[in-house]
Write a protein that holds these residues in place. Structure first.
Motif, PDB file in Angstrom:
ATOM      1  N   ARG A 143      24.356 208.874 122.347  1.00 19.81           N
ATOM      2  CA  ARG A 143      23.799 209.882 123.256  1.00 19.81           C
ATOM      3  C   ARG A 143      22.897 209.188 124.261  1.00 19.81           C
ATOM      4  NH1 ARG A 143      23.373 215.467 122.138  1.00 19.81           N
ATOM      5  NH2 ARG A 143      25.449 215.024 121.386  1.00 19.81           N
ATOM      6  N   LYS A 144      23.144 209.459 125.543  1.00 23.34           N
ATOM      7  CA  LYS A 144      22.351 208.849 126.614  1.00 23.34           C
ATOM      8  C   LYS A 144      21.897 209.923 127.585  1.00 23.34           C
ATOM      9  CE  LYS A 144      24.436 204.322 126.608  1.00 23.34           C
ATOM     10  NZ  LYS A 144      23.708 203.163 127.006  1.00 23.34           N
ATOM     11  N   ALA A 145      20.772 209.662 128.222  1.00 24.70           N
ATOM     12  CA  ALA A 145      20.261 210.538 129.274  1.00 24.70           C
ATOM     13  C   ALA A 145      20.488 209.845 130.613  1.00 24.70           C
ATOM     14  CB  ALA A 145      18.781 210.806 129.074  1.00 24.70           C
ATOM     15  N   LEU A 146      21.111 210.546 131.533  1.00 21.68           N
ATOM     16  CA  LEU A 146      21.315 210.007 132.875  1.00 21.68           C
ATOM     17  C   LEU A 146      20.072 210.258 133.726  1.00 21.68           C
ATOM     18  CD1 LEU A 146      24.979 211.194 133.537  1.00 21.68           C
ATOM     19  CD2 LEU A 146      24.192 209.014 132.611  1.00 21.68           C
ATOM     20  N   ALA A 147      19.968 209.553 134.838  1.00 22.20           N
ATOM     21  CA  ALA A 147      18.815 209.701 135.736  1.00 22.20           C
ATOM     22  C   ALA A 147      18.690 211.127 136.264  1.00 22.20           C
ATOM     23  CB  ALA A 147      18.930 208.717 136.892  1.00 22.20           C
ATOM     24  N   ALA A 166      32.761 217.763 130.737  1.00 18.90           N
ATOM     25  CA  ALA A 166      33.471 216.828 131.614  1.00 18.90           C
ATOM     26  C   ALA A 166      33.276 215.393 131.129  1.00 18.90           C
ATOM     27  CB  ALA A 166      32.973 216.959 133.046  1.00 18.90           C
ATOM     28  N   VAL A 167      34.289 214.560 131.326  1.00 20.48           N
ATOM     29  CA  VAL A 167      34.194 213.139 131.006  1.00 20.48           C
ATOM     30  C   VAL A 167      34.025 212.385 132.314  1.00 20.48           C
ATOM     31  CG1 VAL A 167      35.363 211.153 129.990  1.00 20.48           C
ATOM     32  CG2 VAL A 167      35.589 213.403 128.931  1.00 20.48           C
ATOM     33  N   ILE A 168      32.975 211.573 132.391  1.00 23.57           N
ATOM     34  CA  ILE A 168      32.661 210.839 133.616  1.00 23.57           C
ATOM     35  C   ILE A 168      32.574 209.346 133.320  1.00 23.57           C
ATOM     36  CG2 ILE A 168      31.434 212.768 134.689  1.00 23.57           C
ATOM     37  CD1 ILE A 168      28.800 211.391 133.821  1.00 23.57           C
ATOM     38  N   VAL A 169      32.864 208.528 134.322  1.00 18.99           N
ATOM     39  CA  VAL A 169      32.639 207.088 134.206  1.00 18.99           C
ATOM     40  C   VAL A 169      31.146 206.883 134.393  1.00 18.99           C
ATOM     41  CG1 VAL A 169      33.110 204.821 135.199  1.00 18.99           C
ATOM     42  CG2 VAL A 169      34.931 206.514 135.058  1.00 18.99           C
ATOM     43  N   MET A 170      30.545 206.177 133.465  1.00 24.90           N
ATOM     44  CA  MET A 170      29.101 205.995 133.495  1.00 24.90           C
ATOM     45  C   MET A 170      28.688 205.085 134.651  1.00 24.90           C
ATOM     46  SD  MET A 170      27.852 207.780 130.997  1.00 24.90           S
ATOM     47  CE  MET A 170      26.314 207.076 130.440  1.00 24.90           C
ATOM     48  N   PRO A 171      27.534 205.358 135.244  1.00 27.92           N
ATOM     49  CA  PRO A 171      27.053 204.521 136.343  1.00 27.92           C
ATOM     50  C   PRO A 171      26.624 203.144 135.852  1.00 27.92           C
ATOM     51  CG  PRO A 171      25.413 206.155 135.738  1.00 27.92           C
ATOM     52  CD  PRO A 171      26.643 206.457 134.932  1.00 27.92           C
ATOM     53  N   GLY A 172      26.708 202.162 136.727  1.00 27.72           N
ATOM     54  CA  GLY A 172      26.258 200.812 136.395  1.00 27.72           C
ATOM     55  C   GLY A 172      27.407 199.837 136.260  1.00 27.72           C
TER      56      GLY A 172
END
Length: 62
Positions: free
Chosen positions: A10-14, A49-55
């Motif tokens: 589990r991650k939190a995006l900006a 939704a499935v997204i490509v993670m930033p970075g």
């Protein structure tokens, strides 16, 4: 090849969205949006939704 899935993290995006991150079949880091952040303006960040993670960590090796 075992076919076992890599554990999700589990991650939190900006933007405030919460995603479960894992790798796809190409080795990219992708995330399934679990909760959309209150201030998020990204149309692609809808719940489920499935997204490509930033970075750069999701980039394919050269």
């Amino acid at each position: 090849m075992s076919g076992a899935k890599e554990p999700q993290e589990r991650k939190a995006l900006a933007c405030g969205c919460q995603v479960d991150a894992t790798r796809d079949f190409l080795g990219r880091v992708v995330g399934k949006v679990i909760t959309k952040g209150e201030t998020c303006t990204q149309a692609l960040h809808s719940t489920g939704a499935v997204i490509v993670m930033p970075g750069r960590e999701h980039a394919r090796p050269e």
